[in-house]
Design an enzyme around this catalytic site. Structure first.
Site, PDB file in Angstrom:
ATOM      1  N   HIS A 120       0.829  -1.214   0.000  1.00  0.00           N
ATOM      2  CA  HIS A 120       0.000   0.000   0.000  1.00  0.00           C
ATOM      3  C   HIS A 120       0.863   1.264   0.000  1.00  0.00           C
ATOM      4  O   HIS A 120       0.480   2.275  -0.571  1.00  0.00           O
ATOM      5  CB  HIS A 120      -0.959  -0.014   1.199  1.00  0.00           C
ATOM      6  CG  HIS A 120      -2.078  -0.999   1.030  1.00  0.00           C
ATOM      7  ND1 HIS A 120      -2.754  -1.568   2.084  1.00  0.00           N
ATOM      8  CD2 HIS A 120      -2.628  -1.545  -0.084  1.00  0.00           C
ATOM      9  CE1 HIS A 120      -3.673  -2.402   1.620  1.00  0.00           C
ATOM     10  NE2 HIS A 120      -3.609  -2.411   0.305  1.00  0.00           N
ATOM     11  N   PRO A 122     -11.087   0.447  -1.278  1.00  0.00           N
ATOM     12  CA  PRO A 122     -10.823   1.869  -1.521  1.00  0.00           C
ATOM     13  C   PRO A 122     -10.059   2.478  -0.345  1.00  0.00           C
ATOM     14  O   PRO A 122     -10.397   2.233   0.811  1.00  0.00           O
ATOM     15  CB  PRO A 122     -12.225   2.483  -1.623  1.00  0.00           C
ATOM     16  CG  PRO A 122     -13.176   1.352  -1.752  1.00  0.00           C
ATOM     17  CD  PRO A 122     -12.522   0.146  -1.211  1.00  0.00           C
ATOM     18  N   HIS A 134     -15.150 -13.442   2.800  1.00  0.00           N
ATOM     19  CA  HIS A 134     -14.166 -14.340   3.401  1.00  0.00           C
ATOM     20  C   HIS A 134     -14.824 -14.934   4.642  1.00  0.00           C
ATOM     21  O   HIS A 134     -15.366 -14.193   5.463  1.00  0.00           O
ATOM     22  CB  HIS A 134     -12.920 -13.566   3.843  1.00  0.00           C
ATOM     23  CG  HIS A 134     -11.999 -13.224   2.718  1.00  0.00           C
ATOM     24  ND1 HIS A 134     -12.383 -12.438   1.662  1.00  0.00           N
ATOM     25  CD2 HIS A 134     -10.698 -13.559   2.490  1.00  0.00           C
ATOM     26  CE1 HIS A 134     -11.348 -12.304   0.832  1.00  0.00           C
ATOM     27  NE2 HIS A 134     -10.316 -12.982   1.309  1.00  0.00           N
ATOM     28  N   SER A 187     -10.963  -4.883  -4.532  1.00  0.00           N
ATOM     29  CA  SER A 187      -9.980  -3.986  -3.933  1.00  0.00           C
ATOM     30  C   SER A 187     -10.642  -3.071  -2.908  1.00  0.00           C
ATOM     31  O   SER A 187     -11.817  -2.724  -3.043  1.00  0.00           O
ATOM     32  CB  SER A 187      -9.291  -3.153  -5.015  1.00  0.00           C
ATOM     33  OG  SER A 187      -8.134  -2.558  -4.480  1.00  0.00           O
ATOM     34  N   ASP A 220      -6.141 -15.659  -5.243  1.00  0.00           N
ATOM     35  CA  ASP A 220      -6.101 -14.813  -4.043  1.00  0.00           C
ATOM     36  C   ASP A 220      -5.201 -13.592  -4.268  1.00  0.00           C
ATOM     37  O   ASP A 220      -5.685 -12.492  -4.439  1.00  0.00           O
ATOM     38  CB  ASP A 220      -5.619 -15.622  -2.826  1.00  0.00           C
ATOM     39  CG  ASP A 220      -6.156 -15.061  -1.513  1.00  0.00           C
ATOM     40  OD1 ASP A 220      -6.972 -14.137  -1.557  1.00  0.00           O
ATOM     41  OD2 ASP A 220      -5.758 -15.570  -0.436  1.00  0.00           O
ATOM     42  N   GLU A 265     -11.632 -18.382   7.586  1.00  0.00           N
ATOM     43  CA  GLU A 265     -10.251 -18.477   7.080  1.00  0.00           C
ATOM     44  C   GLU A 265      -9.334 -18.957   8.206  1.00  0.00           C
ATOM     45  O   GLU A 265      -8.297 -19.567   7.971  1.00  0.00           O
ATOM     46  CB  GLU A 265      -9.801 -17.098   6.552  1.00  0.00           C
ATOM     47  CG  GLU A 265      -8.538 -17.144   5.724  1.00  0.00           C
ATOM     48  CD  GLU A 265      -8.162 -15.785   5.118  1.00  0.00           C
ATOM     49  OE1 GLU A 265      -8.872 -14.792   5.344  1.00  0.00           O
ATOM     50  OE2 GLU A 265      -7.124 -15.740   4.432  1.00  0.00           O
TER      51      GLU A 265
HETATM   52  C1  6MZ Z   1      -8.066 -11.779   3.917  1.00  0.00           C
HETATM   53  C2  6MZ Z   1      -6.957 -10.600   2.292  1.00  0.00           C
HETATM   54  C3  6MZ Z   1      -6.179 -11.734   1.963  1.00  0.00           C
HETATM   55  O1  6MZ Z   1      -7.712  -4.466  -1.310  1.00  0.00           O
HETATM   56  O2  6MZ Z   1      -5.489  -3.360  -1.362  1.00  0.00           O
HETATM   57  N1  6MZ Z   1      -6.554  -9.611   1.485  1.00  0.00           N
HETATM   58  N2  6MZ Z   1      -7.881 -10.634   3.257  1.00  0.00           N
HETATM   59  N3  6MZ Z   1      -7.344 -12.899   3.679  1.00  0.00           N
HETATM   60  C4  6MZ Z   1      -6.386 -12.914   2.722  1.00  0.00           C
HETATM   61  N4  6MZ Z   1      -5.651 -14.073   2.563  1.00  0.00           N
HETATM   62  C5  6MZ Z   1      -4.264 -14.115   2.305  1.00  0.00           C
HETATM   63  N5  6MZ Z   1      -5.359 -11.400   0.939  1.00  0.00           N
HETATM   64  C6  6MZ Z   1      -5.621 -10.091   0.652  1.00  0.00           C
HETATM   65  O3  6MZ Z   1      -5.654  -5.841  -1.697  1.00  0.00           O
HETATM   66  C7  6MZ Z   1      -5.002  -6.162  -0.495  1.00  0.00           C
HETATM   67  C8  6MZ Z   1      -6.013  -6.383   0.623  1.00  0.00           C
HETATM   68  O4  6MZ Z   1      -6.786  -7.550   0.352  1.00  0.00           O
HETATM   69  C9  6MZ Z   1      -7.120  -8.231   1.553  1.00  0.00           C
HETATM   70  C10 6MZ Z   1      -6.483  -7.440   2.689  1.00  0.00           C
HETATM   71  O5  6MZ Z   1      -7.452  -6.549   3.222  1.00  0.00           O
HETATM   72  C11 6MZ Z   1      -5.371  -6.674   1.986  1.00  0.00           C
HETATM   73  O6  6MZ Z   1      -5.006  -5.489   2.656  1.00  0.00           O
HETATM   74  P1  6MZ Z   1      -6.362  -4.420  -1.953  1.00  0.00           P
HETATM   75  O7  6MZ Z   1      -6.423  -4.331  -3.444  1.00  0.00           O
END
Ligand code: 6MZ
Length: 348
Positions: A68, A102, A202, A100, A287, A205
């Site tokens: 980020h 925001p 989700h 994603s 993922d 998990e």
């Molecule tokens: C839960 C996940 C994740 O949103 O900035 N993210 N949330 N479990 C996972 N398993 C590994 N992998 C990614 O993409 C990054 C965000 O996606 C979520 C988390 O909130 C992470 O900050 P964006 O595009």
């Protein structure tokens, strides 16, 4: 990495339904971002987990924080979104739902609405460039940010669902599963559902989320992300399994991600097998293809070699994913037609 994939899996037309935008940024794009921001002093090892390595889920969330920092302007966001879309298309993905969260970046003037608009713009530009992939957008709620932000995000998603010509189709609930509780987010998710947004949540998990999963299933969600600990063999329950089965809620399953983040012990023990043997709709997904050094072709190949699936079974998996998507019915029909054409070419 790419040469390890047999042509069949690359040529197989694929549907990707669980891809977090920032986590999907490739090593090549990451290099570009790192070079452009030397003052951040970020090393490649901080942004990608290489093949054979593992991290805890906590450590994975630290990786996202680094990413980020690297993507903090509209220009970065436009660039990474277009690159990610192009890479999925090159990997044979013909329908993609990107998700994603925001974000606001005060330093650069990025707002949540501009964030969503920029992702939509990138999707539009790829369409204009005739990249052979249909892309939709799921606006994500990061559970860590609590109920008010969740409600605000739903409002944003609703507005763009109404004004993006069908690009925004739904919402995702994600973020560190050990933080916050789904019950606080339920009103926002209900609101999203009521205004016509599809829900990909989700769930389970990590093991501690049994009660939360019971609650979220009352919505119900349209798809479940991971669902690792839903079934009784790993501490879930038959009641959860029944509810998922009864409502026929597809599961988005990400093999490499779960192994690398240590929520599943080994590929052989992945819950894909449990649900697949029940005949339940399972969709293979990446993922975070950048963070976990994978591609959707590799995930299909992995599932085939781990669980002994022949080409016909792999084909069925890919085709079934079309119906699990949030695409309008007419688009699903077109995709089914394309898949039929591919099938005769691939000879499987
Ligand atoms: C839960 C996940 C994740 O949103 O900035 N993210 N949330 N479990 C996972 N398993 C590994 N992998 C990614 O993409 C990054 C965000 O996606 C979520 C988390 O909130 C992470 O900050 P964006 O595009």
């Amino acid at each position: 990495m790419e040469e390890e994939v047999e042509p069949f899996y690359r040529e197989l037309p694929k549907v990707e339904l669980h891809a977090h935008l920032t986590g999907s940024v490739s090593v090549a794009t990451m290099k570009q971002l790192i070079t452009g921001k030397p003052h951040l002093n970020i090393k490649h090892s901080m942004t990608t987990i290489r093949k054979g390595q593992q991290r805890t889920l906590d450590e994975c969330f630290e990786v996202f924080k680094v990413l980020h920092q690297l993507v903090d302007t509209e220009e970065d966001l436009l660039m990474i979104t277009k690159a990610v879309i192009r890479e999925f298309a090159e990997d044979g993905v013909r329908y993609l739902e990107l998700r994603s969260t925001p974000r606001v970046e005060t330093k650069t003037g990025l707002t949540k609405r501009r964030y969503v608009e920029t992702v939509i713009e990138a999707i539009r530009q790829c369409k204009e460039e005739d990249i052979d992939i249909d892309v939709r957008f799921l606006v994500a709620v990061d559970r860590r940010n609590g109920p008010e932000v969740a409600l605000e995000t739903v409002k944003i998603a609703e507005d763009y669902m109404l004004s993006s010509d069908g690009i925004v189709v739904g919402m995702d609930l994600s973020g560190d599963p050990t933080i916050g509780h789904g019950k606080d987010l339920l009103p926002a998710l209900q609101k999203a559902r009521n205004c016509g947004l599809k829900l990909a949540l989700h769930m389970s998990e990590v093991l501690s989320q049994k009660e939360e999963s019971e609650l979220l299933l009352t919505l119900p969600p349209d798809r479940i992300g991971h669902g690792t600990f839903l079934h009784p063999e790993v501490g879930g329950s038959m009641s959860l399994v029944h509810k998922v089965r009864q409502q026929n809620i597809p599961l988005e399953l990400c093999l490499t991600s779960n192994i690398m983040s240590k929520t599943v012990e080994s590929y052989e023990k992945h819950h894909f097998l449990y649900w697949y043997q029940l005949g339940h709709p399972c969709v293979l997904c990446t993922d975070d293809k950048g963070v976990f050094s994978t591609s959707l072709s590799q995930e299909y190949q992995l599932a085939a070699s781990t669980f002994g699936l022949d080409q016909e079974a792999v084909w069925m998996l890919s085709q079934q994913a079309i119906n699990c998507s949030f695409a309008p019915e007419a688009v699903k029909e077109q995709l089914q037609q394309r898949w039929a054409e591919y099938k005769s070419q691939l000879n499987c």
